[in-house]
Scaffold this motif. Sequence first.
Motif, PDB file in Angstrom:
ATOM      1  N   VAL A  94      18.299  15.782  45.191  1.00  0.00           N
ATOM      2  CA  VAL A  94      17.099  15.329  46.686  1.00  0.00           C
ATOM      3  C   VAL A  94      15.801  15.208  45.876  1.00  0.00           C
ATOM      4  O   VAL A  94      15.152  14.251  46.132  1.00  0.00           O
ATOM      5  CB  VAL A  94      17.316  16.561  47.403  1.00  0.00           C
ATOM      6  N   ILE A  95      15.331  16.118  44.733  1.00  0.00           N
ATOM      7  CA  ILE A  95      14.171  15.814  43.952  1.00  0.00           C
ATOM      8  C   ILE A  95      14.162  14.583  43.461  1.00  0.00           C
ATOM      9  O   ILE A  95      13.081  14.047  43.365  1.00  0.00           O
ATOM     10  CB  ILE A  95      13.771  16.993  43.362  1.00  0.00           C
ATOM     11  N   ALA A  96      15.166  14.372  42.740  1.00  0.00           N
ATOM     12  CA  ALA A  96      15.161  13.105  41.655  1.00  0.00           C
ATOM     13  C   ALA A  96      15.193  12.167  42.548  1.00  0.00           C
ATOM     14  O   ALA A  96      14.634  11.011  42.069  1.00  0.00           O
ATOM     15  CB  ALA A  96      16.833  13.292  41.012  1.00  0.00           C
ATOM     16  N   LEU A  97      15.516  11.934  43.592  1.00  0.00           N
ATOM     17  CA  LEU A  97      15.546  10.951  44.641  1.00  0.00           C
ATOM     18  C   LEU A  97      13.873  10.383  44.750  1.00  0.00           C
ATOM     19  O   LEU A  97      13.496   9.192  44.815  1.00  0.00           O
ATOM     20  CB  LEU A  97      16.178  10.988  46.059  1.00  0.00           C
ATOM     21  N   GLY A  98      13.230  11.406  45.106  1.00  0.00           N
ATOM     22  CA  GLY A  98      11.660  11.328  45.222  1.00  0.00           C
ATOM     23  C   GLY A  98      11.173  10.621  44.000  1.00  0.00           C
ATOM     24  O   GLY A  98      10.571   9.759  44.155  1.00  0.00           O
ATOM     25  N   TYR A  99      11.575  11.146  42.788  1.00  0.00           N
ATOM     26  CA  TYR A  99      11.056  10.497  41.452  1.00  0.00           C
ATOM     27  C   TYR A  99      11.381   9.102  41.381  1.00  0.00           C
ATOM     28  O   TYR A  99      10.585   8.031  41.035  1.00  0.00           O
ATOM     29  CB  TYR A  99      11.680  11.247  40.313  1.00  0.00           C
ATOM     30  N   THR A 100      12.724   8.844  41.605  1.00  0.00           N
ATOM     31  CA  THR A 100      13.216   7.521  41.462  1.00  0.00           C
ATOM     32  C   THR A 100      12.648   6.458  42.448  1.00  0.00           C
ATOM     33  O   THR A 100      12.458   5.348  41.980  1.00  0.00           O
ATOM     34  CB  THR A 100      14.793   7.621  41.365  1.00  0.00           C
ATOM     35  N   MET A 101      12.642   6.769  43.805  1.00  0.00           N
ATOM     36  CA  MET A 101      12.047   6.024  44.569  1.00  0.00           C
ATOM     37  C   MET A 101      10.648   5.656  44.495  1.00  0.00           C
ATOM     38  O   MET A 101      10.286   4.379  44.358  1.00  0.00           O
ATOM     39  CB  MET A 101      11.993   6.520  46.148  1.00  0.00           C
ATOM     40  N   VAL A 102       9.840   6.726  44.126  1.00  0.00           N
ATOM     41  CA  VAL A 102       8.366   6.329  43.745  1.00  0.00           C
ATOM     42  C   VAL A 102       8.351   5.312  42.560  1.00  0.00           C
ATOM     43  O   VAL A 102       7.599   4.194  42.513  1.00  0.00           O
ATOM     44  CB  VAL A 102       7.653   7.673  43.544  1.00  0.00           C
ATOM     45  N   TYR A 103       9.295   5.795  41.786  1.00  0.00           N
ATOM     46  CA  TYR A 103       9.248   4.808  40.330  1.00  0.00           C
ATOM     47  C   TYR A 103       9.467   3.354  40.761  1.00  0.00           C
ATOM     48  O   TYR A 103       9.129   2.273  40.250  1.00  0.00           O
ATOM     49  CB  TYR A 103      10.089   5.534  39.294  1.00  0.00           C
ATOM     50  N   GLY A 104      10.612   3.331  41.415  1.00  0.00           N
ATOM     51  CA  GLY A 104      11.030   2.007  41.574  1.00  0.00           C
ATOM     52  C   GLY A 104       9.982   1.078  42.685  1.00  0.00           C
ATOM     53  O   GLY A 104       9.778   0.087  42.082  1.00  0.00           O
ATOM     54  N   VAL A 105       9.336   1.732  43.637  1.00  0.00           N
ATOM     55  CA  VAL A 105       8.596   0.939  44.464  1.00  0.00           C
ATOM     56  C   VAL A 105       7.241   0.934  43.761  1.00  0.00           C
ATOM     57  O   VAL A 105       6.566  -0.137  43.722  1.00  0.00           O
ATOM     58  CB  VAL A 105       8.469   1.520  45.714  1.00  0.00           C
TER      59      VAL A 105
END
Lengths: 302, 235
Positions: A20-31
Amino acid sequence: MITFLTYLINGLNIGSVYAVIALGYTMVYGVAKMLNFAHGDVIMVGAFLAYCVCAYLGLHPIIAVLGAVIGCTILGILIERLAYKPLRQATSLAVLITAIGMSYFLQNMAQLIWGSDTKSFPSIIQGDAIVLFKTVQDGVTKTLTLSPINILTMASCFIIMIALTLFINKTKMGKAMRCVSEDKGAAELMGINVNLTISVTFAIGSALAAVAGILLCASNYAPLSPTTGSLPGIKAFTAAVFGGIGSIPGAMLGGILLGLIENLGKAYVSSELADAFVFGILIVVLLVKPTGLLGKKIHEKV
Amino acid sequence: MSLLKIDNIHVYYGAIHAIKGVSFEVNEGEIVTLIGANGAGKSTTLNTIAGLIRPRSGMVSFEGKPLHKVTTAKTVSHGMALCPEGRRIFQQMTVKENLEMGGYSRPAKEIPASIEEMFVRFPRLREREKQIAGTLSGGEQQMLAMARALMSKPKLLMLDEPSMGLAPILVEQIFEIIKELHAAGVTILLVEQNAQMALSIADRAYVLETGTVSMSGNADDLLHNDAVRKAYLGS
């Protein structure tokens, strides 16, 4: 066998929080194409907010969770607007350093407000552990149990992952995020408001961080202090890279695998060397597949 | 009536003065083409009109309203669509999702009917509906990029190098489609390196040379102009 299953459940438990934490990193990195190193500290702020609502106001844990989620959502949007948005055209190194600065800023603010001593986090769910399995061997009883906080953690993390997958693939805003992540300019040409999309991404990532922070502290993985978020933040970032940064299924897979490897490493390799073991595996994976497990190859356009 | 009016725009990339006072207009129902060599400023001009780049000075107006301070996303709801150079379709999304994104600024309930229209105009896209766009061939990707731009129901369609990297037979197909779109009432601003093809379908043309308009006139006249023939048509 039971020992193995216990470690497996613990691994899944912490792994789902990492995811769940990694999702935050990955979404922000993606966008936004940036590594938001303050993400781990948003976790800590979320946990403190929930702690305040429970301990100072004496309200129900559900209200504490809601308060923390709302607080962190606003915090995430503010961080993006005040610290990162002015640097949209700056070099990625400048943004990275700003993110590290923001991380320390949040830690120090927390220290100023709440002090640097650790707080004992109130238990947010009561009840007896469920006994899944029981054996008696040589007069020693071994049980495999699942505590209510384990169930709550895994259930909420899996629901979050499913909901987020649906959101990204089915809703208009979710699709807009995928467009912005692939090609900002082309997304603008579709009529997508890129700034709004980035704000929403930070809002969602931070809301998830709040939930993760509460679950981490409630299941006693980390004591509550201003540096609570650092290590889980770094581990979740590792999980996001492990799964392929920018990839949402990658972050989920990376998080869960990281949790499992960490716990099984603790059990069968060495509890002192568990972290070294985790990072060792990460290095091997990145050597073999530099884009991470589910990462996409980046095509350089001419 | 002039649909799009560009008035003396100056665009800089850092210290480089890329567009040095370009003015032109596109009237409703026309096909206007900008031709010129590599680096003449053709794409920069289109990107400026779409709001992706801001001019340092000068005016862009659409239907009489100034647009040069409006965000790109808003230009779409004003009725402008740019099909960018290099297509820039969303490679990781399906063909259908790409079309949906093209209709982002419109009410959701109108989208399925518009997608159907695009499938009628571009039958190949229907066959590829569920395919990931990155796996399409170059010609199919160009069709998808055009269909995606049309999904916003633009009054003005800007096409940046639609023939780039395509086999001659596909280039002809793309130009046929441009003619059909024009016949259906879409005003078109076309940027092309293939000056021969562009001039043969356009009403009017502007020749760009290092950031300024060096010549303009009827496409037919330019097609037979000696200077243009020598510089851009290779004869």
